[in-house]
Design a protein around this motif. Structure first.
Motif, PDB file in Angstrom:
ATOM      1  N   GLU A  47      -0.302  10.330   1.083  1.00 43.13           N
ATOM      2  CA  GLU A  47       0.650  11.248   1.747  1.00 43.13           C
ATOM      3  C   GLU A  47       2.074  10.713   1.720  1.00 43.13           C
ATOM      4  N   MET A  48       2.310   9.676   0.952  1.00 39.09           N
ATOM      5  CA  MET A  48       3.605   9.023   0.751  1.00 39.09           C
ATOM      6  C   MET A  48       3.958   8.039   1.862  1.00 39.09           C
ATOM      7  N   GLY A  49       3.799   8.431   3.115  1.00 44.15           N
ATOM      8  CA  GLY A  49       3.996   7.457   4.192  1.00 44.15           C
ATOM      9  C   GLY A  49       5.408   6.955   4.346  1.00 44.15           C
ATOM     10  N   ILE A  50       6.366   7.858   4.278  1.00 49.83           N
ATOM     11  CA  ILE A  50       7.757   7.474   4.544  1.00 49.83           C
ATOM     12  C   ILE A  50       8.333   8.421   5.592  1.00 49.83           C
ATOM     13  N   TYR A  51       9.361   7.964   6.285  1.00 50.22           N
ATOM     14  CA  TYR A  51       9.951   8.765   7.361  1.00 50.22           C
ATOM     15  C   TYR A  51      11.026   9.691   6.782  1.00 50.22           C
ATOM     16  N   THR A  52      10.759  10.994   6.864  1.00 45.92           N
ATOM     17  CA  THR A  52      11.660  11.953   6.227  1.00 45.92           C
ATOM     18  C   THR A  52      12.975  12.119   6.998  1.00 45.92           C
ATOM     19  N   ALA A  97       6.399   0.377  -0.678  1.00 46.84           N
ATOM     20  CA  ALA A  97       5.179  -0.421  -0.854  1.00 46.84           C
ATOM     21  C   ALA A  97       5.491  -1.763  -1.513  1.00 46.84           C
ATOM     22  N   TYR A 106       0.840  -1.199   0.000  1.00 47.55           N
ATOM     23  CA  TYR A 106       0.000   0.000   0.000  1.00 47.55           C
ATOM     24  C   TYR A 106       0.875   1.248   0.000  1.00 47.55           C
ATOM     25  N   MET A 107       0.587   2.128  -0.925  1.00 50.64           N
ATOM     26  CA  MET A 107       1.280   3.413  -0.962  1.00 50.64           C
ATOM     27  C   MET A 107       0.235   4.491  -0.710  1.00 50.64           C
ATOM     28  N   PRO A 108       0.278   5.119   0.505  1.00 47.93           N
ATOM     29  CA  PRO A 108      -0.744   6.132   0.790  1.00 47.93           C
ATOM     30  C   PRO A 108      -0.513   7.409   0.004  1.00 47.93           C
ATOM     31  N   SER A 129       8.645   6.101  -1.759  1.00 49.75           N
ATOM     32  CA  SER A 129       7.374   5.620  -1.218  1.00 49.75           C
ATOM     33  C   SER A 129       6.892   4.386  -1.978  1.00 49.75           C
ATOM     34  N   LEU A 130       7.029   4.437  -3.311  1.00 49.86           N
ATOM     35  CA  LEU A 130       6.634   3.288  -4.134  1.00 49.86           C
ATOM     36  C   LEU A 130       7.494   2.063  -3.775  1.00 49.86           C
TER      37      LEU A 130
END
Lengths: 357, 248
Positions: B90-95, B154, B86-88, B150-151
């Motif tokens: 809002e990207m959903g990765i820790y910057t 996922a 799943y790729m939200p 982000s992709l």
């Protein structure tokens, strides 16, 4: 919010100590009527700084009652045991007579067995006694004979204000950091979509909450170590008890506080609402948990609130370990409250995360 | 069709899937049948229910009524959770983590062994063309690069069913072409991809397109079918035509 803040600040800041619990053991042989000790006790009872929980004697009072009163101080049930000696009035009157004749007077003695783990309280007990002594003797005899208040510190021998503050600051810093970090982190997780992504992995809600608890609890632990080392090296604070037990107390508070932050943040509808919880939780904790002034200085109507603040128990537990030298067998009630708080917050946070779906 | 056959054939099945918020219908009685190995595009304007649908399918939102099955398992698909990516939006990765740390973190959540992770990471970094930036903090990357990370996150556990919510929003046209190459490559390898987009022009690259409007699936078919039926020259006109019929 500003009204709430100024109201709490106004009611708590610099409040006078009230109802400091004391035992009085009066061994004075002159009896209840007409003795100087009885007049002093009567005057003490007219003010509310000290709460005389028990008055023993002069009839049937013995040295075993003194031992029993000291034991109450040692157990932390009362702040002080005030003991008037067997010949207190006789010695004082003799000293008065000598003073009137210009002869040397031998001072009589009041022994105060006091818990000085809180210097404010210890000072208040001795100060109130001095006020009553002066009022009674000046009004009745026009002279103040030499009376020595012998302060026997049951706990906190040599303790200064910094020793009193250090455990409070440790607890406060741990609570603030873990609570704020957990709110800010969770807001971040929500707005950046990482929470959604986490919740679609095999990681459970309980594991997410547990991970946060361990990470932020560890931060609280490390931060407390830094505060402790700084306080020892720079301010020479004394630690009587087991440092690890004090740190464990803070660790429990850290876990509970982060859980509270997590819970509030996960229930907030917006990030802005989540951030607003910070002052609502932190401000009363700072002022009502006994960090900077004793619980006894907080007005009666606000004092029950103090007992609903977990920081109160962490500060009390830490002080008891660091200044009184208490072990787990004495501070278990505080640890139990903090453990229950931490467990409740973790469970509610987990439930709250599940409920979000 | 029995359940076993359906499980064999469809990656996603929904029956009257519905979501309401305080009485407001976000998704209305949705019936989806998405075959395995399909690149499915869900298109529609903002607020049409695309993201709500995806969130119900991945188990982030509980439907008000109806049910959904992913690879034969009723949602929330706990048994198949490691087969779903799943790729939200809002990207959903820790910057504040590096590209490598993000990939490692999410691979750990799927209990992927270190050796397998290293191979998978090399493959993914090659795919998103970020080998050189493996150690860079995500906060130091451009928006397009973050989308690629982000992709990759996922895909780190090599899922069979991939949900991508607006994967190309804010991505420059050149990079979007690259993304679509990745999607086609994944489909070629047998993966099922469900993505949402409001760029009608790029949805033409999907095998099947579902058009959503006000929480309803107003049309579904291959892009050419949808354009032929409406006589439109592009998907945007086709959508407008279906939307007009739905209003009527």
């Amino acid at each position: 919010m500003p009204l709430f803040m100024i109201a709490i600040f106004g009611y708590t800041f610099g409040g006078d100590l009230r109802e400091v619990s004391v035992f009085i053991v009066n061994l004075d042989g002159e009896g209840a009527n007409g003795s100087i000790s009885a007049s002093i006790i009567e005057d003490l009872a007219t003010r509310d700084t000290l709460a005389i929980v028990s008055l023993i004697g002069p009839e049937n009072a013995s040295s075993s009652e003194v031992a029993s009163a000291i034991s109450k101080v040692e157990k932390g049930e009362i702040w002080a045991a005030i003991v008037f000696g067997e010949d207190f009035t006789e010695s004082a009157l003799e000293a008065l007579g000598n003073m009137r004749q210009g002869m040397p007077a031998i001072p009589s003695e009041i022994v105060v067995h006091v818990d000085s783990s809180n210097p404010n309280v210890a000072q208040a007990v001795v100060g109130e006694l001095q006020i009553s002594l002066q009022k009674t003797l000046v009004s009745e005899y026009g002279l103040i004979p030499p009376i020595v208040i012998d302060e026997n510190r049951v706990y906190g021998e040599g303790a200064e204000f910094i020793d009193f503050f250090a455990p409070g600051v440790m607890g406060l810093a741990a609570m603030m950091v873990t609570f704020m970090l957990s709110i800010v982190s969770f807001v971040h997780e929500r707005s950046y979509g990482t929470l959604d992504r986490l919740l679609t992995t095999p990681v459970t809600e309980g594991e997410i909450v547990g991970g946060y608890a361990l990470a932020l609890g560890f931060i609280a632990f490390i931060q407390s170590c830094v505060i402790l080392v700084t306080a020892i090296v720079a301010f020479n604070i004394q630690i009587v008890g087991n440092v690890l037990l004090a740190l464990f107390t803070i660790f429990l508070l850290g876990i509970g506080s982060q859980g509270l932050g997590f819970l509030l943040s996960s229930n907030a509808k917006t990030e802005f609402q989540a951030v607003q919880f910070m002052p609502i939780v932190l401000f009363p904790s700072i002022l009502l948990a006994g960090v900077f002034w004793p619980i006894e200085a907080i007005p009666d109507f606000l004092r029950p609130v103090s007992y609903f603040i977990p920081l109160t128990y962490a500060v009390e537990g830490c002080r008891s370990v660091m200044i009184r030298g208490w072990g787990i067998e004495e501070v278990w009630p505080q640890l139990l409250v903090l453990a229950a708080f931490a467990a409740a917050m973790l469970l509610l946070s987990t439930y709250s995360l599940k409920k979000r779906r | 069709m029995n359940m076993a056959a359906a499980e064999e054939e469809f990656a996603i099945l929904t029956k009257d899937l519905r979501k309401e918020y305080d009485g407001l219908v976000a998704v209305s009685d949705l019936g989806l049948r998405i075959r395995k190995g399909t690149l499915y595009g869900m298109i529609g304007p903002n607020g049409s229910g695309k993201t709500t649908t995806i969130k119900m399918l991945v188990g982030l939102l509980r439907p008000t009524s109806g049910e959904a099955f992913l690879m034969g398992e009723k949602v929330p698909a706990v048994r198949n959770i490691d087969r779903i990516g799943y790729m939200p939006q809002e990207m959903g990765i820790y910057t504040d983590l590096s590209v490598h740390e993000n990939l490692e973190l999410f691979s750990d959540m799927y209990s992927i062994g270190k050796g397998d992770f290293r191979r998978r990471e090399a493959e993914l970094l090659g795919m998103i063309d970020l080998e050189e930036r493996k150690g860079s903090l995500v906060s130091h990357l451009s928006g397009g690069m973050r989308h690629r990370v982000s992709l990759a996150c996922a895909l780190v556990h090599d899922p069979d069913l991939i949900f991508l919510d607006e994967p190309t929003v804010g991505v420059d046209p050149e990079l979007r072409v690259g993304f679509w190459d990745h999607f086609r490559e994944l489909r070629r390898r047998g993966k099922t991809i469900v993505l949402t987009t409001h760029y009608m022009d790029e949805a033409v690259r999907c095998d099947v397109v579902g058009m959503m409007r006000q929480g309803e699936l107003i049309a579904e078919g291959t892009p050419s079918e949808l354009m032929t039926v409406t006589g439109a020259g592009n998907l945007e006109d086709a959508f407008l035509s279906y939307a007009g019929r739905a209003r009527a």
